[in-house]
Design a protein around this motif. Structure first.
Motif, mmCIF file in Angstrom:
data_model
loop_
_atom_site.group_PDB
_atom_site.id
_atom_site.type_symbol
_atom_site.label_atom_id
_atom_site.label_comp_id
_atom_site.label_asym_id
_atom_site.label_seq_id
_atom_site.Cartn_x
_atom_site.Cartn_y
_atom_site.Cartn_z
ATOM 1 N N ALA A 111 26.827 60.757 32.968
ATOM 2 C CA ALA A 111 25.546 60.956 32.277
ATOM 3 C C ALA A 111 24.443 61.206 33.304
ATOM 4 O O ALA A 111 23.629 62.136 33.151
ATOM 5 N N ALA A 112 24.422 60.391 34.357
ATOM 6 C CA ALA A 112 23.397 60.545 35.398
ATOM 7 C C ALA A 112 23.502 61.919 36.060
ATOM 8 O O ALA A 112 22.488 62.610 36.262
ATOM 9 N N HIS A 113 24.706 62.322 36.366
ATOM 10 C CA HIS A 113 24.916 63.624 37.017
ATOM 11 C C HIS A 113 24.417 64.765 36.130
ATOM 12 O O HIS A 113 23.791 65.712 36.608
ATOM 13 N N SER A 114 24.655 64.630 34.834
ATOM 14 C CA SER A 114 24.207 65.690 33.911
ATOM 15 C C SER A 114 22.684 65.762 33.839
ATOM 16 O O SER A 114 22.126 66.779 33.424
ATOM 17 N N LEU A 115 22.017 64.675 34.234
ATOM 18 C CA LEU A 115 20.540 64.629 34.223
ATOM 19 C C LEU A 115 19.953 64.965 35.596
ATOM 20 O O LEU A 115 18.763 64.798 35.834
ATOM 21 N N GLY A 116 20.817 65.373 36.535
ATOM 22 C CA GLY A 116 20.345 65.741 37.869
ATOM 23 C C GLY A 116 20.209 64.564 38.809
ATOM 24 O O GLY A 116 19.610 64.677 39.881
ATOM 25 N N LEU A 117 20.764 63.404 38.428
ATOM 26 C CA LEU A 117 20.709 62.209 39.284
ATOM 27 C C LEU A 117 22.045 62.010 39.984
ATOM 28 O O LEU A 117 23.073 62.546 39.561
ATOM 29 N N SER A 118 22.010 61.182 41.035
ATOM 30 C CA SER A 118 23.229 60.860 41.767
ATOM 31 C C SER A 118 23.554 59.387 41.609
ATOM 32 O O SER A 118 22.659 58.564 41.365
ATOM 33 N N THR A 119 24.836 59.063 41.793
ATOM 34 C CA THR A 119 25.272 57.666 41.648
ATOM 35 C C THR A 119 26.306 57.322 42.712
ATOM 36 O O THR A 119 26.919 58.203 43.320
ATOM 37 N N GLY A 120 26.489 56.026 42.897
ATOM 38 C CA GLY A 120 27.576 55.528 43.744
ATOM 39 C C GLY A 120 27.990 54.155 43.247
ATOM 40 O O GLY A 120 27.132 53.292 43.036
ATOM 41 N N PRO A 121 29.309 53.961 43.005
ATOM 42 C CA PRO A 121 29.764 52.638 42.583
ATOM 43 C C PRO A 121 29.957 51.734 43.794
ATOM 44 O O PRO A 121 30.326 52.206 44.877
ATOM 45 N N VAL A 122 29.717 50.450 43.619
ATOM 46 C CA VAL A 122 29.945 49.490 44.704
ATOM 47 C C VAL A 122 30.626 48.254 44.118
ATOM 48 O O VAL A 122 30.086 47.608 43.210
ATOM 49 N N THR A 123 31.821 47.972 44.633
ATOM 50 C CA THR A 123 32.524 46.746 44.224
ATOM 51 C C THR A 123 32.667 45.768 45.383
ATOM 52 O O THR A 123 33.108 44.639 45.183
ATOM 53 N N SER A 124 32.331 46.237 46.570
ATOM 54 C CA SER A 124 32.444 45.381 47.750
ATOM 55 C C SER A 124 31.168 44.544 47.891
ATOM 56 O O SER A 124 30.191 44.960 48.516
ATOM 57 N N PHE A 125 31.173 43.382 47.234
ATOM 58 C CA PHE A 125 30.036 42.461 47.333
ATOM 59 C C PHE A 125 30.517 41.053 47.011
ATOM 60 O O PHE A 125 31.583 40.870 46.399
ATOM 61 N N ASN A 126 29.736 40.077 47.437
ATOM 62 C CA ASN A 126 30.071 38.675 47.207
ATOM 63 C C ASN A 126 29.607 38.275 45.795
ATOM 64 O O ASN A 126 28.403 38.194 45.532
ATOM 65 N N LYS A 127 30.576 38.050 44.923
ATOM 66 C CA LYS A 127 30.252 37.811 43.505
ATOM 67 C C LYS A 127 29.439 36.519 43.323
ATOM 68 O O LYS A 127 28.483 36.482 42.537
ATOM 69 N N ALA A 128 29.828 35.469 44.044
ATOM 70 C CA ALA A 128 29.126 34.185 43.894
ATOM 71 C C ALA A 128 27.663 34.332 44.311
ATOM 72 O O ALA A 128 26.750 33.824 43.645
ATOM 73 N N ALA A 129 27.453 35.056 45.411
ATOM 74 C CA ALA A 129 26.079 35.225 45.901
ATOM 75 C C ALA A 129 25.258 36.059 44.917
ATOM 76 O O ALA A 129 24.090 35.732 44.635
ATOM 77 N N VAL A 130 25.851 37.105 44.380
ATOM 78 C CA VAL A 130 25.126 37.960 43.421
ATOM 79 C C VAL A 130 24.802 37.173 42.156
ATOM 80 O O VAL A 130 23.710 37.285 41.591
ATOM 81 N N LYS A 131 25.737 36.339 41.730
ATOM 82 C CA LYS A 131 25.475 35.503 40.547
ATOM 83 C C LYS A 131 24.243 34.635 40.763
ATOM 84 O O LYS A 131 23.402 34.470 39.887
ATOM 85 N N LYS A 132 24.160 34.083 41.977
ATOM 86 C CA LYS A 132 23.035 33.202 42.297
ATOM 87 C C LYS A 132 21.725 33.995 42.383
ATOM 88 O O LYS A 132 20.712 33.584 41.821
ATOM 89 N N ILE A 133 21.763 35.114 43.065
ATOM 90 C CA ILE A 133 20.543 35.916 43.254
ATOM 91 C C ILE A 133 19.959 36.344 41.907
ATOM 92 O O ILE A 133 18.744 36.343 41.702
ATOM 93 N N LEU A 134 20.846 36.685 40.960
ATOM 94 C CA LEU A 134 20.377 37.247 39.686
ATOM 95 C C LEU A 134 20.371 36.223 38.548
ATOM 96 O O LEU A 134 20.123 36.597 37.391
ATOM 97 N N ASN A 135 20.650 34.957 38.883
ATOM 98 C CA ASN A 135 20.646 33.906 37.836
ATOM 99 C C ASN A 135 21.601 34.227 36.685
ATOM 100 O O ASN A 135 21.249 34.053 35.512
ATOM 101 N N LEU A 136 22.769 34.736 36.999
ATOM 102 C CA LEU A 136 23.711 35.060 35.923
ATOM 103 C C LEU A 136 24.278 33.768 35.345
ATOM 104 O O LEU A 136 24.607 32.843 36.094
ATOM 105 N N PRO A 137 24.428 33.697 34.030
ATOM 106 C CA PRO A 137 25.059 32.518 33.437
ATOM 107 C C PRO A 137 26.493 32.363 33.936
ATOM 108 O O PRO A 137 27.123 33.336 34.368
ATOM 109 N N GLU A 138 27.016 31.145 33.861
ATOM 110 C CA GLU A 138 28.325 30.816 34.391
ATOM 111 C C GLU A 138 29.415 31.782 33.909
ATOM 112 O O GLU A 138 30.263 32.234 34.667
ATOM 113 N N GLN A 139 29.368 32.115 32.597
ATOM 114 C CA GLN A 139 30.461 32.901 32.004
ATOM 115 C C GLN A 139 30.302 34.407 32.220
ATOM 116 O O GLN A 139 31.140 35.189 31.769
ATOM 117 N N VAL A 140 29.236 34.811 32.907
ATOM 118 C CA VAL A 140 28.994 36.237 33.134
ATOM 119 C C VAL A 140 29.398 36.601 34.565
ATOM 120 O O VAL A 140 28.848 36.066 35.531
#
Ligand SMILES: Cc1cc2nc3c(=O)[nH]c(=O)nc-3n(C[C@H](O)[C@H](O)[C@H](O)COP(=O)(O)O)c2cc1C
Length: 181
Positions: A111-140
């Motif tokens: 969808a982004a590409h069709s609108l002239g935007l670019s994207t990049g997926p990223v899965t290489s990250f520390n999940k526990a740290a991201v949960k903390k930074i973004l205040n994600l609930p336990e089950q998310v």
């Protein structure tokens, strides 16, 4: 290919260097709306999407995301809300949710590409740290960042694997028999 959908699929590339140009809010909404139409295993819709445009939060995320080379104006974090699976199938027995995440990521990327935007997926990250930074609930559970922005004029980190591979090299007929080569 003359079909615009096939052309969009063929020309999308993962972009790892982006400019500071902001993403049009209307375009962002269209990308998020596209995710709504992505198919989901058992129609359970466990995906949740967190849009991060706060520069300080993005800085903290990059500190715990070695696979994030982009400085993108928008990050869309695809999460899975495991509360959805209560009283239903055990996601560990039948893990459809990673497929849902991948489908949503690619739907938004196209969808982004069709609108002239670019994207990049990223899965290489520390999940526990991201949960903390973004205040994600336990089950998310945070699963994949999609960086969204405008491609920089010169990109150094492009990996152009697909261009070296023919579809016939990846595909088999019937009992894993080689395709006509
Ligand atoms: C599940 C998945 C995880 C990925 N994780 C990362 C990542 O952490 N960092 C990154 O720079 N690229 C990541 N990528 C992007 C791939 O490296 C990229 O798709 C590949 O280089 C092909 O690029 P292309 O789609 O432009 O042909 C990921 C892609 C997928 C499908």
């Amino acid at each position: 290919m003359s079909n615009p959908v096939l052309e969009n699929i063929r020309t999308r590339r993962v972009i790892r260097e982006m400019t500071d140009e902001p993403v049009d809010p209307h375009h962002l909404e269209q990308i998020l709306e596209a995710a709504r139409w992505s198919p989901t295993g058992g129609n359970q819709r466990p995906n949740r999407f967190v849009v991060i445009d706060d520069p300080e939060l993005q800085r903290l995320i990059r500190l715990v995301a070695p696979g994030m080379f982009q400085h993108a104006p928008i990050l869309i974090l695809i999460c899975v809300d495991f509360a959805i699976f209560h009283h239903q199938l055990d996601p560990e027995d039948d893990p459809l949710y990673p497929i849902d995440v991948g489908k949503a990521a690619q739907t938004m990327a196209l969808a982004a590409h069709s609108l002239g935007l670019s994207t990049g997926p990223v899965t290489s990250f520390n999940k526990a740290a991201v949960k903390k930074i973004l205040n994600l609930p336990e089950q998310v559970i945070p699963c994949l960042f999609l960086c969204v922005g405008h491609k920089a004029p010169q990109t150094q980190f492009a990996m152009r694997g697909a261009q070296r591979i023919r579809w016939q090299d990846l595909c088999y007929r019937n009992r894993y028999e080689t395709w006509d080569r």
